[in-house]
Design a protein around this motif. Sequence first.
Motif, mmCIF file in Angstrom:
data_model
loop_
_atom_site.group_PDB
_atom_site.id
_atom_site.type_symbol
_atom_site.label_atom_id
_atom_site.label_comp_id
_atom_site.label_asym_id
_atom_site.label_seq_id
_atom_site.Cartn_x
_atom_site.Cartn_y
_atom_site.Cartn_z
ATOM 1 N N PRO A 30 -4.135 -3.237 -9.077
ATOM 2 C CA PRO A 30 -4.009 -4.693 -9.025
ATOM 3 C C PRO A 30 -2.992 -5.106 -7.977
ATOM 4 C CG PRO A 30 -2.943 -3.832 -10.999
ATOM 5 C CD PRO A 30 -3.641 -2.671 -10.369
ATOM 6 N N VAL A 31 -3.395 -6.068 -7.132
ATOM 7 C CA VAL A 31 -2.528 -6.557 -6.064
ATOM 8 C C VAL A 31 -2.564 -8.086 -6.107
ATOM 9 C CG1 VAL A 31 -2.129 -6.660 -3.575
ATOM 10 C CG2 VAL A 31 -2.955 -4.542 -4.611
ATOM 11 N N ILE A 32 -1.359 -8.704 -6.139
ATOM 12 C CA ILE A 32 -1.266 -10.164 -6.193
ATOM 13 C C ILE A 32 -1.373 -10.700 -4.776
ATOM 14 C CG2 ILE A 32 0.079 -12.121 -7.043
ATOM 15 C CD1 ILE A 32 1.688 -10.104 -8.728
ATOM 16 N N ALA B 131 -6.608 -15.407 0.941
ATOM 17 C CA ALA B 131 -5.696 -14.881 1.939
ATOM 18 C C ALA B 131 -6.409 -13.875 2.826
ATOM 19 C CB ALA B 131 -4.488 -14.218 1.266
ATOM 20 N N LEU B 132 -5.798 -13.551 3.962
ATOM 21 C CA LEU B 132 -6.410 -12.659 4.954
ATOM 22 C C LEU B 132 -6.604 -11.252 4.389
ATOM 23 C CD1 LEU B 132 -7.400 -12.474 7.856
ATOM 24 C CD2 LEU B 132 -5.085 -11.835 8.544
ATOM 25 N N ALA B 133 -5.697 -10.814 3.522
ATOM 26 C CA ALA B 133 -5.801 -9.456 2.970
ATOM 27 C C ALA B 133 -7.083 -9.255 2.185
ATOM 28 C CB ALA B 133 -4.597 -9.166 2.077
ATOM 29 N N MET B 134 -7.607 -10.301 1.542
ATOM 30 C CA MET B 134 -8.834 -10.180 0.757
ATOM 31 C C MET B 134 -10.037 -9.883 1.638
ATOM 32 S SD MET B 134 -8.280 -13.307 -1.954
ATOM 33 C CE MET B 134 -9.670 -12.814 -2.945
ATOM 34 N N GLN B 135 -9.962 -10.186 2.937
ATOM 35 C CA GLN B 135 -11.066 -9.893 3.849
ATOM 36 C C GLN B 135 -10.848 -8.593 4.605
ATOM 37 O OE1 GLN B 135 -11.345 -13.305 6.403
ATOM 38 N NE2 GLN B 135 -11.488 -14.770 4.734
ATOM 39 N N GLN C 252 -10.214 -0.980 -1.503
ATOM 40 C CA GLN C 252 -10.718 -1.953 -2.474
ATOM 41 C C GLN C 252 -9.737 -2.103 -3.628
ATOM 42 O OE1 GLN C 252 -13.220 -3.885 -2.362
ATOM 43 N NE2 GLN C 252 -14.441 -3.123 -0.656
ATOM 44 N N PRO C 253 -8.628 -2.888 -3.464
ATOM 45 C CA PRO C 253 -7.737 -3.158 -4.596
ATOM 46 C C PRO C 253 -8.410 -4.113 -5.574
ATOM 47 C CG PRO C 253 -6.708 -3.623 -2.458
ATOM 48 C CD PRO C 253 -8.156 -3.487 -2.230
ATOM 49 N N ARG C 254 -7.804 -4.299 -6.694
ATOM 50 C CA ARG C 254 -8.227 -5.322 -7.641
ATOM 51 C C ARG C 254 -7.339 -6.553 -7.417
ATOM 52 N NH1 ARG C 254 -7.106 -3.738 -12.705
ATOM 53 N NH2 ARG C 254 -6.158 -1.745 -12.170
ATOM 54 N N PHE D 76 2.355 -4.790 -7.224
ATOM 55 C CA PHE D 76 2.256 -5.030 -5.781
ATOM 56 C C PHE D 76 1.842 -6.479 -5.506
ATOM 57 C CE2 PHE D 76 2.533 -0.576 -5.023
ATOM 58 C CZ PHE D 76 1.814 0.042 -6.048
ATOM 59 N N ALA D 77 2.385 -6.996 -4.388
ATOM 60 C CA ALA D 77 1.989 -8.308 -3.883
ATOM 61 C C ALA D 77 1.931 -8.239 -2.366
ATOM 62 C CB ALA D 77 2.968 -9.398 -4.329
ATOM 63 N N ILE D 78 0.881 -8.857 -1.768
ATOM 64 C CA ILE D 78 0.762 -8.907 -0.316
ATOM 65 C C ILE D 78 0.830 -10.369 0.106
ATOM 66 C CG2 ILE D 78 -0.675 -8.421 1.676
ATOM 67 C CD1 ILE D 78 -1.883 -6.120 0.231
ATOM 68 N N VAL D 79 1.925 -10.752 0.810
ATOM 69 C CA VAL D 79 2.109 -12.096 1.341
ATOM 70 C C VAL D 79 2.677 -11.971 2.742
ATOM 71 C CG1 VAL D 79 2.448 -13.148 -0.916
ATOM 72 C CG2 VAL D 79 4.417 -12.292 0.321
#
Length: 841
Positions: A143-145, A150-154, A162-164, A185-188
């Motif tokens: 799982p990643v917040i 956001a760009l990370a989802m693409q 393939q994170p959740r 984890f968080a990606i910002v």
Amino acid sequence: MHCPSFSRRTSIFARIAVAALMLFTALARADNPLRKTLRYGGDASFIPFEWLDADGNPDGFQVELIRAVADAVQCELTIQLDTWSRTFARLEAGELDVVAMYDQPSRRQLVDFSQAFEIGAGEIFVRTDGVRIQSLEQLQDKPVIVQDRALAMQELPKRGIQPRFVTVSSESEAILLLASGQHDFAIVTSQGGRHAMKRFHLTNVTTTFEPILVSSICFAVRKGDAEALVLLNRGLDQLRADGTFNQIHDRWFSEPERPVVPVRRVIQLALWVGLPLLALLIVALFWNRALRYRVAVRTRELRAELANRRSAEAALRESEERLRVAIGASHITVAHQDRDLRYTWLNNSPNDYETQTFLRATDAQLFSPEAAAQLTTVKQRVLDSGCGEEIELALRGGDNPLWMRVVIEPLRDANAVIIGVTSVMIDITALKRSEQQNINLERRIRQAQKLESLGLLAGGVAHDFSNLLTGVAGNTALALQDAPQGTPLRERIESIEQIARRAKDLTQELLSLAGRRGGDVQRVYLGELVRDAVELFRASRQTSATVQFHADSGLAPIDANPTGLRQTVVNLLHNAVDAGAGRQVEIRVRVGQQDYSKSTLQQAQVNGEAAAGAYQFVEVTDNGAGMSPTDIPRIFDPFFTTKPHGRGFGLAIVAGTIMRHRGAVIVESNLGVGTIIRLLLPTFAATTGEPPPNGGSLRLEAAPSPPVGSTGAGEILVVDDNDVVREMMLLGLRRAGYVVHVAATPEAAIEIFSRTSRLSGAVVDVNLERGSGFEVLGQLRQANPSLAVIIVTGGDDIEVRRRLAGDPRALFLQKPFTLQELVAALRKLLGQTSGALPSTL
């Protein structure tokens, strides 16, 4: 973070990008006003780039920058900040014009980007006491917040990761959720994550390894919104040119000045020591440190400027390569010509042309005379007026034309002097072909609708006319029994009988025109069939016209309706003679075989869903008066004729017959020269085993029955709602030796059948006023499956034959018929001897 020198490197990129845009797209037309209002949207919590302050007003670097751009291009601006996902959705829906975002290939399919004004990156944030990772691959299935959309989802799935994803509305919410311990984890973005840590005093959150998803930040507009894109790039260029961009950028991202050495403390120290030498030493030390600081700052600035310049040069090379690839992939030709209209440069040549042949050549040396004349005229006007023009034309004619849409703009030097023209050529050959195909399809649809409308009328007329002729023919046969041989009365009745036969032929033509007459489909040799039609024409028409016939040898048989085709050829021959306009008519008839392409068949005046392939053809050529090009598309319309006399049915019947054979008709004609009509008939039916047109042969053969006698014998039920026809069949069958019961309705027929046990057969009309003849047939067969039945109709024989197919105890008889034909059919069905008919008939 970026230092103030960012503006210098982007300024170089901007100037070159603007020059390239003017060169390849010719968008500098002075008389083309752009829009006066821009709708800007953004993230309400993306600090320091854009956010809503405590009073709910938009603030941030990107907000101030877009306001400056709008002021520079004198454009009104509205700003609406919301969550990022809703902002992105509103841009897609067309409710916003501009949104600032990261420039990524995946997003270029949805939006167009302006020139870059900042570099951003994302980072992976974790808790200080939580799980650590060493690579992106370790995020697989974890799982990643992330902020919604956001760009990370693409980008992460494109790298095979393939994170959740756990989506939230803002980057601050993502950092707070991570700090609370709900996920690891968080990606910002780097700026957004660090601002949230500072704002909420979070000490248990940190980053992992180097930044990820590094990308340029640009203004994005909806795909194809070139007008807004030009405004944005123009505004950014102007801000960089007058220094406004540097001021805005430094205000939000420049490093704070290093604090100076406190003078008060130096003074206190000097007072405490009290020695002038110590004071001088402190001043010297201070001066030396200040100099070192200034040198260090300047060194950092130079290094950053060098790095930015290298980055700008790399971005420029990448942009130029993208522009080159984009223009090359789009098959668009951009060319320059001097004032003598000689080509001096082009990026790539149009289809089937070589680039080297263009250089120093003129349009007259490259294209057809017609195309060269049009291009030269338009380009000379552009040179004289300085205004761009657009033209569509075929650079190459013939059977394979090359159609181009050419946009022509004046080519100017640095002093705005016109030194030539720039032409942007776009290949529209496929579009022109599609338009022509649509025109041909519409023409065939209109022709089919005309034939269908006339068919409904002709079918109704033919049905009623058949009933009348059946009564006339039958009563004429009965009247001949009472007329003595050699008397004037008998001659008049025989004349009536001949007229009825001619009227019967006309009725068959009406049924053919209505598409309700199937006829038997047989395997025939087209050459022999056409030869018979030519001989029939010669024998049936008193004319001085000469007819020459030729058939190619070795033609295979085809599946066709011989009667319909024979009548079609005779109609064409009559039409050729009538078109002679009083001159000596010479007609040439030829039968052969040829392959036809799809494009040729689409140009045919009549096309019955003909597919490309081999066709046997019948070509009729005459030296008559010919037709004008405007008349040719109408000759197959019912009631249309170019002759001084005639009903206009002949060629309409020809069209209907060929369309039912899934063939085509090609017509060539010129006034005063003559006409060539070519009938195309497919060969695939006989060679591939496909079913022939109209479902194949519908000939019905009756199974033999035990003989009843040498003359008519038995009881017959006649069901017909036409009083004249019913009375005629009653008298005729009685004179043939049968006991006859008549009924006008299905109810009366069933009632007679229920009380008559010795019924041998029945004659039933299909179209009854109070029901269907097939309903009567079904009830009769339910009570007596072996009952012999003759079905008669004056209308659609195709449907009747189809429904009777496979029934050995049923025959079909087409109205109008004579009493002799009715008695002969009844005897055949009952298995009685086929000797001479009774003299009473």
